[in-house]
Write a protein that holds these residues in place. Sequence first.
Motif, PDB file in Angstrom:
ATOM      1  N   MET A   1       0.826  -1.197   0.000  1.00 10.41           N
ATOM      2  CA  MET A   1       0.000   0.000   0.000  1.00 10.41           C
ATOM      3  C   MET A   1       0.868   1.258   0.000  1.00 10.41           C
ATOM      4  O   MET A   1       0.562   2.229  -0.674  1.00 10.41           O
ATOM      5  N   ALA A   2       1.960   1.194   0.757  1.00  9.51           N
ATOM      6  CA  ALA A   2       2.840   2.370   0.848  1.00  9.51           C
ATOM      7  C   ALA A   2       3.500   2.659  -0.486  1.00  9.51           C
ATOM      8  O   ALA A   2       3.706   3.816  -0.840  1.00  9.51           O
ATOM      9  N   GLU A   3       3.810   1.604  -1.246  1.00 10.83           N
ATOM     10  CA  GLU A   3       4.459   1.834  -2.547  1.00 10.83           C
ATOM     11  C   GLU A   3       3.504   2.492  -3.537  1.00 10.83           C
ATOM     12  O   GLU A   3       3.924   3.282  -4.377  1.00 10.83           O
ATOM     13  N   TRP A   4       2.204   2.180  -3.456  1.00 11.45           N
ATOM     14  CA  TRP A   4       1.233   2.831  -4.342  1.00 11.45           C
ATOM     15  C   TRP A   4       1.037   4.291  -3.963  1.00 11.45           C
ATOM     16  O   TRP A   4       0.850   5.144  -4.825  1.00 11.45           O
ATOM     17  N   PHE A   5       1.080   4.569  -2.664  1.00 10.70           N
ATOM     18  CA  PHE A   5       0.990   5.958  -2.224  1.00 10.70           C
ATOM     19  C   PHE A   5       2.210   6.743  -2.700  1.00 10.70           C
ATOM     20  O   PHE A   5       2.097   7.880  -3.156  1.00 10.70           O
ATOM     21  N   ASP A   6       3.382   6.115  -2.592  1.00  7.86           N
ATOM     22  CA  ASP A   6       4.616   6.745  -3.067  1.00  7.86           C
ATOM     23  C   ASP A   6       4.562   6.975  -4.572  1.00  7.86           C
ATOM     24  O   ASP A   6       4.989   8.026  -5.063  1.00  7.86           O
ATOM     25  N   LEU A   7       4.019   6.001  -5.309  1.00  7.91           N
ATOM     26  CA  LEU A   7       3.864   6.125  -6.758  1.00  7.91           C
ATOM     27  C   LEU A   7       2.955   7.299  -7.103  1.00  7.91           C
ATOM     28  O   LEU A   7       3.275   8.110  -7.972  1.00  7.91           O
TER      29      LEU A   7
END
Length: 170
Positions: A1-7
């Motif tokens: 989830m954090a990687e999608w937010f970062d993306l």
Amino acid sequence: MAEWFDLLQKSIWCGVAAVGFGILFNVPRRTLWAIALLGLAGGVTKFTVLLYGNGIIIASLLASIIVGFLSIPAAHRKHSPPMIFAIPSVIPMVPGAFAYRTMLGLINLTGNVTSETYSTLMQETVNNGLKTLFVLMSLAVGVFFPMLISRRETFKQIRTKGDEPTQKQE
């Protein structure tokens, strides 16, 4: 989830940077929202492709193709050339870090380098330089290709005012 937010966060910043380059290039105000959305779309594409483990060159090529294709309907809608939308939208994808590392490597190679570190430094410098070159080439091809294949007229059919046939008056 954090990687999608970062993306998503990186993609939003690509859109903001695209607007900044649009303002720098003095594009019409009516085109800024479209440039922001195209920059965001390019950022989402690039970072999604990178997230799935592909390389920076392929990610930049796909993102610039998406921007190139989306800039054509934006150009028709806003009555401006497609390049006004495409160029500021892909500039945030220019590989500045690789170019910087290439220049630092070249500077370090001109100094006193031991024979043990020379080959490693040369390899890293060439690697960064080639990545920079190929990403820049993929951005240029990606923006140019959609406009080339979607063109309705060939260059032979395009006539300028000076090329129009004139009729003899007798």
